[in-house]
Write a protein that holds these residues in place. Structure first.
Motif, mmCIF file in Angstrom:
data_model
loop_
_atom_site.group_PDB
_atom_site.id
_atom_site.type_symbol
_atom_site.label_atom_id
_atom_site.label_comp_id
_atom_site.label_asym_id
_atom_site.label_seq_id
_atom_site.Cartn_x
_atom_site.Cartn_y
_atom_site.Cartn_z
ATOM 1 N N GLY A 82 41.155 22.084 46.325
ATOM 2 C CA GLY A 82 42.035 22.384 47.317
ATOM 3 C C GLY A 82 42.779 23.805 47.066
ATOM 4 N N ARG A 83 42.612 24.443 46.199
ATOM 5 C CA ARG A 83 43.231 25.572 45.727
ATOM 6 C C ARG A 83 42.725 26.714 46.826
ATOM 7 N NH1 ARG A 83 41.918 25.046 39.432
ATOM 8 N NH2 ARG A 83 39.938 24.967 40.517
ATOM 9 N N ASP A 84 43.571 28.034 47.285
ATOM 10 C CA ASP A 84 43.265 28.747 48.062
ATOM 11 C C ASP A 84 42.321 29.751 47.446
ATOM 12 O OD1 ASP A 84 43.748 30.344 50.431
ATOM 13 O OD2 ASP A 84 44.659 31.650 49.314
ATOM 14 N N MET A 85 41.309 29.869 47.842
ATOM 15 C CA MET A 85 40.270 30.676 47.564
ATOM 16 C C MET A 85 40.522 32.174 47.316
ATOM 17 S SD MET A 85 37.030 29.533 46.643
ATOM 18 C CE MET A 85 35.937 30.599 47.133
ATOM 19 N N LEU A 86 41.334 32.742 48.587
ATOM 20 C CA LEU A 86 41.733 34.136 48.611
ATOM 21 C C LEU A 86 42.551 34.715 47.325
ATOM 22 C CD1 LEU A 86 41.938 36.879 49.731
ATOM 23 C CD2 LEU A 86 43.624 36.004 51.304
ATOM 24 N N THR A 87 43.693 33.514 47.049
ATOM 25 C CA THR A 87 44.452 33.675 46.003
ATOM 26 C C THR A 87 43.746 33.927 44.752
ATOM 27 O OG1 THR A 87 46.006 32.570 47.304
ATOM 28 C CG2 THR A 87 46.495 32.938 45.003
ATOM 29 N N ARG A 88 42.596 33.029 44.552
ATOM 30 C CA ARG A 88 42.205 32.658 43.210
ATOM 31 C C ARG A 88 41.256 33.881 43.078
ATOM 32 N NH1 ARG A 88 42.420 28.502 40.123
ATOM 33 N NH2 ARG A 88 40.256 28.256 39.265
ATOM 34 N N ILE A 89 40.807 34.493 44.232
ATOM 35 C CA ILE A 89 39.848 35.779 44.098
ATOM 36 C C ILE A 89 40.618 36.856 43.536
ATOM 37 C CG2 ILE A 89 38.906 37.568 45.428
ATOM 38 C CD1 ILE A 89 37.080 35.187 46.656
ATOM 39 N N LEU A 90 42.076 36.935 44.080
ATOM 40 C CA LEU A 90 42.915 38.066 43.765
ATOM 41 C C LEU A 90 43.217 37.827 42.290
ATOM 42 C CD1 LEU A 90 45.225 38.419 46.798
ATOM 43 C CD2 LEU A 90 43.095 39.605 46.270
ATOM 44 N N TYR A 91 43.536 36.677 41.788
ATOM 45 C CA TYR A 91 43.766 36.670 40.431
ATOM 46 C C TYR A 91 42.620 36.639 39.552
ATOM 47 C CZ TYR A 91 48.722 35.282 41.479
ATOM 48 O OH TYR A 91 50.167 35.461 42.012
ATOM 49 N N GLY A 92 41.728 35.979 39.882
ATOM 50 C CA GLY A 92 40.378 36.177 39.122
ATOM 51 C C GLY A 92 40.032 37.645 39.124
ATOM 52 N N GLY A 93 40.260 38.413 39.856
ATOM 53 C CA GLY A 93 40.010 39.875 39.778
ATOM 54 C C GLY A 93 40.565 40.080 38.682
ATOM 55 N N ARG A 94 41.789 39.898 38.492
ATOM 56 C CA ARG A 94 42.663 40.383 36.974
ATOM 57 C C ARG A 94 41.896 40.182 35.951
ATOM 58 N NH1 ARG A 94 48.840 38.638 38.016
ATOM 59 N NH2 ARG A 94 49.274 39.594 39.800
ATOM 60 N N ILE A 95 41.353 38.921 35.804
ATOM 61 C CA ILE A 95 40.557 38.723 34.714
ATOM 62 C C ILE A 95 39.300 39.374 34.665
ATOM 63 C CG2 ILE A 95 39.584 36.719 33.118
ATOM 64 C CD1 ILE A 95 42.627 36.457 33.712
ATOM 65 N N SER A 96 38.575 39.352 35.625
ATOM 66 C CA SER A 96 37.223 40.009 35.802
ATOM 67 C C SER A 96 37.319 41.209 35.439
ATOM 68 C CB SER A 96 36.483 39.787 37.001
ATOM 69 O OG SER A 96 36.074 38.222 37.234
ATOM 70 N N LEU A 97 38.108 42.014 35.851
ATOM 71 C CA LEU A 97 38.425 43.510 35.753
ATOM 72 C C LEU A 97 38.890 43.728 34.190
ATOM 73 C CD1 LEU A 97 39.824 45.007 39.015
ATOM 74 C CD2 LEU A 97 37.513 45.098 38.325
ATOM 75 N N SER A 98 39.693 42.964 33.832
ATOM 76 C CA SER A 98 40.148 43.043 32.374
ATOM 77 C C SER A 98 39.239 42.891 31.420
ATOM 78 C CB SER A 98 41.224 41.875 32.040
ATOM 79 O OG SER A 98 42.367 42.035 32.931
ATOM 80 N N VAL A 99 38.222 41.753 31.468
ATOM 81 C CA VAL A 99 36.990 41.535 30.838
ATOM 82 C C VAL A 99 36.105 42.742 30.790
ATOM 83 C CG1 VAL A 99 35.101 39.997 30.508
ATOM 84 C CG2 VAL A 99 37.058 39.192 30.986
ATOM 85 N N GLY A 100 35.854 43.193 32.070
ATOM 86 C CA GLY A 100 35.009 44.316 32.076
ATOM 87 C C GLY A 100 35.668 45.790 31.311
ATOM 88 N N LEU A 101 36.959 45.862 31.705
ATOM 89 C CA LEU A 101 37.433 46.973 30.842
ATOM 90 C C LEU A 101 37.355 46.859 29.275
ATOM 91 C CD1 LEU A 101 40.552 47.644 33.270
ATOM 92 C CD2 LEU A 101 38.688 49.433 32.590
ATOM 93 N N LEU A 102 37.854 45.733 28.707
ATOM 94 C CA LEU A 102 37.890 45.513 27.401
ATOM 95 C C LEU A 102 36.451 45.536 26.754
ATOM 96 C CD1 LEU A 102 39.595 44.817 25.143
ATOM 97 C CD2 LEU A 102 39.450 42.282 25.636
#
Lengths: 307, 575, 323
Positions: A82-102
């Motif tokens: 029941g979590r908001d998908m859009l919100t999780r996608i935005l926050y998930g982007g932080r991690i995905s991009l950070s993993v990519g950058l690192l």
């Protein structure tokens, strides 16, 4: 001394400026690259200021509203808790991009260091380093990534923090530096023979100084391009590993781990599978176009946009 | 112009992708040639009675795991036993009601006065699928196989057998060295004496094509993809099985299975979790059947009361866990968990909340459900000296109350449960950090440095319980002699390092008591004491569940050994 | 040539040896393995467990196990799978035809799409056709494959249905179980997984071919041919294309090992019983005889194919000298 150094500095700045202008003029004409750049810019801003764009908390569960389809309240629907998908996608982007950058950082630093050393010193150092590169090139990457994923999990790291993505990023980086390492030696060797390097060496410049002050800046263009493309492939690698269950641990969202376990929801809640993947796709294609534009703009032999 | 074109091309592709994502209701295209997944060879004559079984047809059973072997002597995974239950039968089984019942024996075995001799009367005129007659010699051979050198079977119970005698072909007398109270659980499978040489057990042809007395036999095993079972021509019930064949389809994951059950590409999906039920309920033409078995399995939290550095002492008090060794902290965690919400929201209200280690059956020891009470939880934690810090997480002597919870990766229900627990613990100032591992890594043994055995964890989440007599489970999970340590070479599953002298004594006494009611009383006291000491938290009772297409008739999941294969000779497909 | 080959072969063997050491160390340091399955069952006594451990030879230290493994491997024996107890090579042999079928069809489809598209878009550079194909190629290279697979299932298997409620295209397996053999059925089962793979793979080939074709078109000999009045068709097919296809050999050669390794994501999503799925299942179960066998054979094939590519390249392109 002082009087001499001032104009020298000035000249250098002017030269750099014009170089940058030259690059910018060429890059600007590359429509898709510009578009890629703009998408990435928007994406970065949206992700960085996620709370501004979404009123929800990425961890806030609403167990009575699980797997709700997209609606005015939840633009991308809700997930299995029941979590908001859009919100999780935005926050998930932080991690995905950070993993990519690192991961990209690790692979570029490793690749550049190995490539520089190999090209500069040559001889047996070169052959050993190139053998090692060959070993890494000869392993089936995805298969070994999975084995590494198993290994990482089994380490049972004692002080692991919620959502820690360091290990997985380092592993991805450590298995993708070979391209850069093969790219660098040839130009290093060529530059080593040039007058300005020889001159600096005659003046007693150390190897490190030569490598990092003179050679490295002159081979930055291909490295930048390979870094951009490396970023795209690291983001895809993270999502694949997370999809298989070896990525960042829940509840921290990443675009990859949001996709795992969605195959059984495809009949009843296909949006849970569609949106995270679409984000990966958009970001990766934007980065790839950006890389393409950079390559054309940075490579003086390449003619942009002319018949 | 060029720029414009590139831009337009980009937009076009984007539009294509978007429209593809939207799905839409494109007109279904008829393609008559496509062979249906269930080739129900419709009977030539119209059945008058719609409830009369139709013969013929194929049922496809999906399973997310491939059986390792179908030989019970080598089986290690549940799926091995489930699939071999299509083929192999035993003297005694646990039936669809959870009761012991005779299969190849005429009746349940009788016991001598001194309790040392158990006598089975065997059914006559039973033939194996290869035509051999079933006799007492096969019972002897099965026993020899179980205790042979290459056996991978549990010898518990069988190691107490002195000898088996055959006064005639259809009587088997089992002589025990000691009284073995749970004797009914023995001989749940029979291996025919013609199966092969026990010295070459590993290479038997039987292992992948067993010879049994059940309704089915293996026709073909395509590794990694499917196992085709066809009718056993010598099956004892005439005219059965109704179906022509059962095909076991091996799937990459349970998730794929749900998708295929929904699209009708498989007929049965083995081993669903409770979390799949809401999805299953939404699918057209799909139903599910579930059962709890044995004396019940619980999804539970295991607290580590000892050190987490891997030193694995036999006595945890030499280095107690900084927070979980305190009873008040464990109680507080239990108070902080809304078990009913987990059951209602995640499991669709289909199961009961966990209350006791012995929830059902003969051994049932019902206990009141734990209370969900955040105030009590907070009060207990305050009393224990854990005070809420600046970041909302409790602290004591500079240590944050942050605990790691580990379970198996790739299990959606467990991942959901963990995430809900994270939020619930946040409410009482405890930080839970999820760190999941692949199941074989989590379950690894002492010698390969398994994290459970060595105690390198704070909280574990998994399922345990089961069996048809509580002795081995209670002993191995709650007795202090079963704390894995160097002293006992890592034996046992008392991962909590839980020590209670009363519990030890009760378990020890019950093992040597021939009076079953007295044993039940003793085990119930153990269960009560466990709930007072909270080394584990029982979250909810597990079920074994399978989903199936509604046209499959007489499908039912058994709480006994048969699992979903119960009465598969009676399965038929509604045309 | 002979000395060069010999030296490369020796190097390859050495590389493979080092790889096997690293991978063996990595895999055997993961706890778990066959014994895990027995741990949870309280009916297994300590004696049962000890007996089983000895049976699987898990008592030795890692270097000893490596040497034993290496000794056996050199005699073509990769050991028995912990899970199925069958020889690892037999397990691989069972899956190999399935993987080769999938990847073989995929490679052919890829080439059939990529070669014409690559050449045409190079000849017609900066036209509509070129822009659309290059954009699609970019998209293909940027797709997360497993997500693309999920999308295909959502569209063609779940949303689109036949009149009788069956999926429009089957989303799993190699054929309809229980049905008699039918070529159409086999092909139908290939469509989605092959589409998933070929779209991504054709993208790479197409871009590569387009740029090598562009290079060739601008070469002097092609311009000369044009200047001499050769017809455009002749110029393209006789002079340009032949030379542009040479680098393609490299690409195909380097892709050949994947005929063995298969496509892990595709096989997982579409329930295709190939090597990729075998490997993933074995890895999760820490079944190291199978894991090692797959990794070593795969690595050996990668090394071999890159050697092969170098040699073929030298034969095809006289400008390159082996040294």
């Amino acid at each position: 001394m002082t009087t001499l150094s001032v104009p020298a500095k000035k000249i250098r700045t002017v030269r750099e400026q014009s170089l940058f202008l030259f690059f910018w003029m060429r890059f600007r004409r590359h429509v898709t690259a510009m578009l890629g750049g703009i998408i990435m810019l928007i994406m970065t801003v949206v992700i960085a200021f996620a709370p501004v764009f979404s009123p929800y908390d990425p961890f806030d569960q609403d167990l009575l509203n699980r797997l709700q389809p997209p609606s005015a309240e939840h633009w991308m629907g809700t997930d299995d808790l029941g979590r908001d998908m859009l919100t999780r996608i935005l926050y998930g982007g932080r991690i995905s991009l950070s993993v990519g950058l690192l991961a990209m950082g690790v692979s570029i630093v490793l690749g550049t260091l190995i490539g520089l050393t190999s090209g500069y010193y040559g001889g047996w150092i070169d052959s050993i380093l190139m053998r090692i590169t060959e070993i890494f090139l000869s392993i089936p990457r995805l298969f070994v990534l999975i084995a590494m994923g198993m290994f990482l999990r089994s380490l049972n790291l004692p002080n692991i923090q919620a959502g820690s993505f360091m290990p997985i990023a380092v592993v991805i980086g450590a298995l993708s530096w070979m391209g850069t390492a093969r790219l660098v030696p040839a130009s290093t060797l060529e530059l080593r023979g040039r007058e300005f390097v020889q001159a600096s060496r005659a003046l007693g410049g150390s190897d490190a100084r030569l490598l990092f002050m003179h050679i490295l800046p002159n081979i930055m263009s291909p490295i930048i391009v390979s870094a951009t493309l490396g970023l795209a492939s690291a983001i895809i690698s993270e999502s694949g590993l997370s999809y298989l269950g070896f990525g960042v641990q829940l509840p921290t969202p990443t675009w990859g781990n949001m996709l795992s376990n969605t195959q059984n929801q495809m009949l009843t809640a296909p949006w849970t599978a569609i949106f995270p993947g679409m984000m990966i796709f958009i970001v990766v294609i934007a980065i790839n176009y950006l890389g393409d534009g950079l390559r054309d703009a940075l490579d003086p032999r390449h003619i942009v946009g002319k018949k | 112009m060029k720029q414009f074109k590139t831009l337009l091309a980009f937009v076009l592709v984007a539009a294509f992708v978007l429209s593809a994502c939207g799905g839409g209701e494109a007109a279904p295209q008829a393609e008559p040639d496509t062979p249906a997944a269930e080739t129900t060879d419709a009977p030539t004559e119209e059945a008058v009675d719609p409830n009369a079984p139709v013969t013929g047809g194929t049922v496809i059973v999906g399973t997310p795991q491939e059986p390792v072997t179908l030989n019970p002597l080598l089986a290690s995974a549940t799926i091995d036993d489930v699939i071999s239950a299509f083929i192999i039968e035993g003297l005694v089984t646990v039936d669809g009601e959870g009761e012991y019942a005779p299969v190849l024996a005429e009746e349940l075995p009788t016991v001598s006065e001194d309790g040392l001799v158990v006598t089975y009367k065997l059914k006559k005129d039973i033939k194996f699928s290869n035509g051999d007659a079933f006799t007492c010699a096969d019972v002897q051979f099965t026993y020899e196989g179980i205790v042979s050198d290459l056996s991978g079977a549990s010898t518990s119970g069988y190691s107490d057998i002195e000898k088996i005698e055959c006064p005639d072909d259809f009587t088997a007398e089992v002589y025990f060295l000691d009284v073995y109270a749970p004797y009914l659980r023995l001989f749940s499978y029979i291996i025919p004496k013609g199966a092969g040489d026990l010295a070459a057990l590993d290479t038997w042809e039987y292992n992948r094509a067993p010879i049994g007395t059940g309704p089915w036999m293996v026709a073909q095993w395509e590794a990694g993809d499917n196992i085709t079972l066809v009718k056993n021509p010598n099956y004892r019930e005439p005219g059965k099985p109704y179906l022509d064949s059962v095909i076991v389809k091996i799937l990459p994951s349970r998730e794929t299975g749900v998708q295929l059950l929904g699209t009708g590409e498989i007929t049965v999906l083995w081993d669903l979790t409770e979390a799949d039920l809401p999805t299953i309920d939404q699918l057209d033409g799909v139903a599910w059947s579930g059962a709890t078995y044995g004396y019940g399995e619980n999804e539970l939290l295991v607290f580590n009361l000892g050190p987490t550095d891997g030193s694995a002492p036999a006595d945890p008090s030499v280095a107690p866990h900084p927070s979980l060794s305190d009873l008040r902290v464990r109680q507080a965690i239990q108070y902080g968990i809304d078990k009913q919400l987990i059951v209602d929201a995640l499991l669709g209200g289909n199961v009961k909340v966990g209350t006791t280690v012995l929830p059902i059956g003969y051994w049932a020891c019902p206990q009141p459900a734990s209370e969900f009470n955040v105030e009590k939880a907070n009060a207990l934690l305050n009393e224990a000296g854990w005070i809420v810090g600046a970041d909302g997480i409790r602290e004591k002597d500079g240590v944050r109350l942050s605990l790691k919870i580990s379970s198996t990766t790739g299990n959606q229900l467990r991942e959901q449960t963990e995430q809900v627990l994270v939020e619930m613990m946040k409410e009482i100032g405890i930080e839970l950090v999820i760190d999941n591992l692949p199941s074989d890594v989590l379950l690894a043994g002492w010698d390969s440095d398994g994290m459970r055995k060595k105690g390198r964890f704070d909280i574990l989440l998994y399922t345990t319980g089961g069996g048809y007599d509580p002795d081995s489970h209670l002993f191995s999970n709650y007795h202090s002699a079963r704390i894995p340590s160097a002293d006992n070479e890592g034996a046992g599953n008392n991962f909590s390092r839980y020590i209670n002298a009363d519990v030890d004594a009760l378990i020890d006494d019950a093992a040597f008591n021939a009076d079953q009611d007295a044993r039940r009383e003793a085990y119930c006291q153990v269960a009560e004491q466990i709930n007072k000491d909270v080394p584990r938290v029982f979250l909810y009772e597990r079920m074994v569940i399978s989903g199936y297409r509604e046209q499959l008739q007489n499908f039912r999941v058994s709480p006994g050994y048969a699992d979903m294969t119960l009465d598969s000779q009676n399965w038929w497909l509604q045309p | 040539m002979a000395t060069y080959l010999l030296r490369r072969l020796l190097q390859s063997i050495l590389t493979l040896l080092v790889i096997s050491m690293i991978l063996f160390g990595l895999i055997s340091s993961v706890p778990g393995g066959i014994m895990s399955a027995y741990q949870e069952n309280p009916d297994f006594t300590a004696e049962d467990l000890a007996r089983l451990e000895a049976k699987y030879g898990l008592n030795d230290p890692v270097p000893v196990r490596y040497l034993k493994w290496l000794g056996n491997t050199l005699q073509d024996d990769f050991g028995n799978s912990f899970i199925s107890k069958r020889p690892a090579l037999e397990e691989i042999g069972d899956r190999l035809p399935n993987t080769m079928l999938l990847m073989g069809v995929m490679l052919i489809v890829t080439l059939l799409i990529a070669i014409p598209l690559g050449i045409i878009s190079a000849i017609k550079q900066y036209t509509w056709f070129d822009h659309i194909t290059t954009t699609l190629a970019f998209a293909g290279q940027s797709l997360p494959v497993f997500w693309f697979g999920l999308l295909l299932i959502i569209i063609f298997s779940v949303t689109l249905k036949e009149a009788d409620g069956k999926p429009f295209l089957p989303g799993s397996g190699m054929y309809t179980l229980g049905a008699p053999f039918s070529l159409i059925d086999r092909i139908e089962h290939l469509i989605l997984p092959v589409t998933m793979l070929a779209f991504v793979s054709a993208a790479g080939y197409m871009r590569y071919l387009r740029s090598s074709m562009l290079d060739v078109i601008n070469e002097d000999y092609v311009r000369t041919a044009r200047a001499k009045g050769a017809r455009e068709r002749v110029v393209i097919f006789k002079h340009a294309m032949r030379n542009a296809l040479i680098p393609l050999v490299t690409l195909i050669g380097l892709d050949l090992p994947s005929l063995f390794g298969g496509a892990l994501f595709t096989e997982t999503i579409f329930a295709w019983p190939g090597i990729g799925r075998l490997y993933f299942a074995a890895a999760l179960k820490t079944d190291y005889p199978v894991v090692m066998a797959v990794l070593i054979i795969y690595s050996a094939l990668i090394i071999l194919s890159s050697l092969l590519v170098d040699v073929i390249y030298a034969i095809l392109d006289p400008r390159i000298r082996l040294s």
